[in-house]
Design a protein around this motif. Structure first.
Motif, PDB file in Angstrom:
ATOM      1  N   PRO A 338       0.830  -1.208   0.000  1.00 23.49           N
ATOM      2  CA  PRO A 338       0.000   0.000   0.000  1.00 23.49           C
ATOM      3  C   PRO A 338       0.863   1.256   0.000  1.00 23.49           C
ATOM      4  O   PRO A 338       2.034   1.227   0.385  1.00 23.49           O
ATOM      5  N   TYR A 339       0.287   2.370  -0.432  1.00 27.16           N
ATOM      6  CA  TYR A 339       0.949   3.661  -0.422  1.00 27.16           C
ATOM      7  C   TYR A 339       0.170   4.626   0.462  1.00 27.16           C
ATOM      8  O   TYR A 339      -1.055   4.551   0.554  1.00 27.16           O
ATOM      9  N   SER A 340       0.868   5.525   1.108  1.00 30.05           N
ATOM     10  CA  SER A 340       0.239   6.545   1.929  1.00 30.05           C
ATOM     11  C   SER A 340      -0.100   7.755   1.063  1.00 30.05           C
ATOM     12  O   SER A 340       0.796   8.438   0.545  1.00 30.05           O
ATOM     13  N   PHE A 341      -1.389   8.019   0.898  1.00 30.28           N
ATOM     14  CA  PHE A 341      -1.808   9.165   0.084  1.00 30.28           C
ATOM     15  C   PHE A 341      -1.250  10.458   0.648  1.00 30.28           C
ATOM     16  O   PHE A 341      -0.746  11.320  -0.088  1.00 30.28           O
ATOM     17  N   TRP A 342      -1.304  10.610   1.980  1.00 33.71           N
ATOM     18  CA  TRP A 342      -0.883  11.869   2.574  1.00 33.71           C
ATOM     19  C   TRP A 342       0.622  12.078   2.482  1.00 33.71           C
ATOM     20  O   TRP A 342       1.093  13.207   2.298  1.00 33.71           O
ATOM     21  N   LYS A 343       1.408  11.006   2.603  1.00 34.35           N
ATOM     22  CA  LYS A 343       2.861  11.150   2.446  1.00 34.35           C
ATOM     23  C   LYS A 343       3.208  11.636   1.043  1.00 34.35           C
ATOM     24  O   LYS A 343       4.046  12.524   0.856  1.00 34.35           O
ATOM     25  N   ILE A 344       2.579  11.034   0.043  1.00 37.94           N
ATOM     26  CA  ILE A 344       2.838  11.434  -1.341  1.00 37.94           C
ATOM     27  C   ILE A 344       2.339  12.854  -1.583  1.00 37.94           C
ATOM     28  O   ILE A 344       3.017  13.674  -2.228  1.00 37.94           O
ATOM     29  N   PHE A 345       1.158  13.191  -1.043  1.00 39.14           N
ATOM     30  CA  PHE A 345       0.575  14.519  -1.234  1.00 39.14           C
ATOM     31  C   PHE A 345       1.495  15.597  -0.671  1.00 39.14           C
ATOM     32  O   PHE A 345       1.804  16.597  -1.346  1.00 39.14           O
ATOM     33  N   PHE A 346       1.948  15.409   0.578  1.00 41.64           N
ATOM     34  CA  PHE A 346       2.789  16.426   1.197  1.00 41.64           C
ATOM     35  C   PHE A 346       4.175  16.481   0.541  1.00 41.64           C
ATOM     36  O   PHE A 346       4.798  17.553   0.489  1.00 41.64           O
ATOM     37  N   ALA A 347       4.678  15.347   0.037  1.00 37.65           N
ATOM     38  CA  ALA A 347       5.966  15.351  -0.656  1.00 37.65           C
ATOM     39  C   ALA A 347       5.872  16.145  -1.953  1.00 37.65           C
ATOM     40  O   ALA A 347       6.768  16.935  -2.291  1.00 37.65           O
ATOM     41  N   VAL A 348       4.788  15.939  -2.704  1.00 41.44           N
ATOM     42  CA  VAL A 348       4.582  16.696  -3.942  1.00 41.44           C
ATOM     43  C   VAL A 348       4.403  18.175  -3.639  1.00 41.44           C
ATOM     44  O   VAL A 348       4.968  19.046  -4.316  1.00 41.44           O
ATOM     45  N   LEU A 349       3.632  18.471  -2.592  1.00 41.09           N
ATOM     46  CA  LEU A 349       3.410  19.865  -2.200  1.00 41.09           C
ATOM     47  C   LEU A 349       4.724  20.538  -1.815  1.00 41.09           C
ATOM     48  O   LEU A 349       4.996  21.682  -2.220  1.00 41.09           O
ATOM     49  N   ALA A 350       5.560  19.821  -1.039  1.00 42.89           N
ATOM     50  CA  ALA A 350       6.852  20.381  -0.639  1.00 42.89           C
ATOM     51  C   ALA A 350       7.738  20.632  -1.858  1.00 42.89           C
ATOM     52  O   ALA A 350       8.442  21.646  -1.933  1.00 42.89           O
ATOM     53  N   GLY A 351       7.681  19.710  -2.817  1.00 41.53           N
ATOM     54  CA  GLY A 351       8.473  19.882  -4.031  1.00 41.53           C
ATOM     55  C   GLY A 351       8.031  21.093  -4.825  1.00 41.53           C
ATOM     56  O   GLY A 351       8.865  21.867  -5.331  1.00 41.53           O
TER      57      GLY A 351
END
Length: 363
Positions: A338-351
């Motif tokens: 599984p993948y964490s939606f929020w981890k990916i979301f905040f990583a993209v946002l930070a980028g």
């Protein structure tokens, strides 16, 4: 040819102390009794794993030479045919987890393998590899390590494979590309004259011959609708193959081949053609290569039917099931996660924020 004499004792070994079924202990040459602890050494052959002449055997496949009877359970969900030892209290398909009904078992002839690569990892070691794999996953939910993993459904499985050897001869025609550089003039964005070096390729026609020995082209001898073993764990050291001894199978599930020898041979020919193409490119040399035509001939072809070890299981995370696989020889792990939606979301946002700041400061 008359039907072979069936020796059930070749597939099951009983403890001489208590009568319970003996099981193979991974990484050893012993079978052990889980009830009283009795151990027995396997009667291993001193011979090497034999290569069988392909053409001769293809003509005699109908005779079912060197075969025994085994009891098979067919999974109605994914189609897997698996031989399951009687001491399993709960029967589930190793691929998809569907319950198997022992009363549905059928008896089939099974061509004995020529070699087997014994398990080197225990079930517990496989589970530890899984937990380590989970810790190294990127973008995984923080609580994934709490996933419910039932050891009862983690089964060691011997997968059937064909291997093919051949002396390969080939002739190719193609082109060799050699790089060279020229200087050209151009105007930059401000209208100034500039020069730059430009790489170009000079092509010349070539032809030649290649030859070599192709060793142990590995072809999966069973394909299911689900549960395909990932490429990441489908690497075994075939130098560790042992001549077939049924004791290595004790306590494990054994899958019966569903791809016949002739079909496996056709797939091996495609693999060998790919190998020949690599050889041709190497022979052409230069910086780039084009192989326009390649004719190959295979001689002195031999094959083996072998069994290779893997652990298969599934774990539950938030009421969804994910499968994973552990190579039973070297411990490599692969599977669904599984993948964490929020981890990916905040990583993209930070980028996006990072590159936005760079853009603003550059102005």
């Amino acid at each position: 040819m008359s039907d072979p004499v069936i020796q059930k004792s070749e597939l099951k070994k009983a403890c001489k102390n208590c009568g319970a079924e003996l099981t193979y202990k991974p990484g050893t040459t012993q079978v052990t009794c889980d009830y009283c602890g009795h151990k027995e050494e396997l009667n291993l052959s001193l011979d090497t794993v034999k290569e069988l002449p392909l053409r001769e055997y293809l003509r005699e496949m109908g005779s079912q030479a060197n075969s025994v009877e085994i009891s098979l359970l067919h999974c109605k969900n994914c189609g897997a045919n698996q031989h399951v030892e009687e001491n399993y209290k709960s029967l589930h398909c190793v691929y998809c987890g569907t319950p198997l009904i022992r009363e549905d078992a059928v008896t089939e002839q099974w061509i004995l393998p020529g070699g087997v690569l014994p398990f080197q990892l225990t079930q517990q070691e496989a589970l530890l590899r899984f937990k380590k794999w989970v810790k190294g996953l990127w973008w995984a939910p923080n609580d994934l390590q709490k996933a419910s993993l039932d050891p009862q459904f983690t089964k060691g499985l011997y997968l059937p494979y064909w291997t093919f050897d051949a002396q390969l001869y080939g002739r190719y025609t193609g082109s060799r590309g050699d790089y060279y550089y020229e200087t050209e003039s151009y105007r930059d964005s401000k209208g100034r004259n500039q020069t730059r070096r430009v790489r170009k390729t000079r092509w010349s026609p070539v032809s030649g011959n290649i030859q070599g020995f192709v060793d142990d082209t590995l072809i999966n001898a069973s394909k299911q609708h689900t549960g395909k073993v990932p490429r990441g764990v489908s690497r075994w050291d075939l130098k560790k193959l042992q001549p077939f001894e049924s004791g290595f199978l004790a306590g494990f599930v054994t899958e019966k081949y569903t791809i016949p020898l002739n079909q496996g041979h056709l797939e091996a020919q495609d693999e060998m053609r790919n190998i020949a193409t690599v050889w041709a490119r190497r022979d052409i040399g230069g910086d780039e290569q084009r192989v326009n035509q390649l004719n190959i001939q295979l001689e002195e072809e031999t094959f083996k039917h072998i069994l290779l070890p893997v652990y298969i299981s599934a774990y539950r995370y938030k009421n969804k099931e994910y499968s994973f696989f552990v190579n039973g020889e070297n411990g490599s792990v692969s599977g669904k996660r599984p993948y964490s939606f929020w981890k990916i979301f905040f990583a993209v946002l930070a980028g996006l924020l990072f590159f936005g700041l760079i853009y603003l400061f550059s102005k």
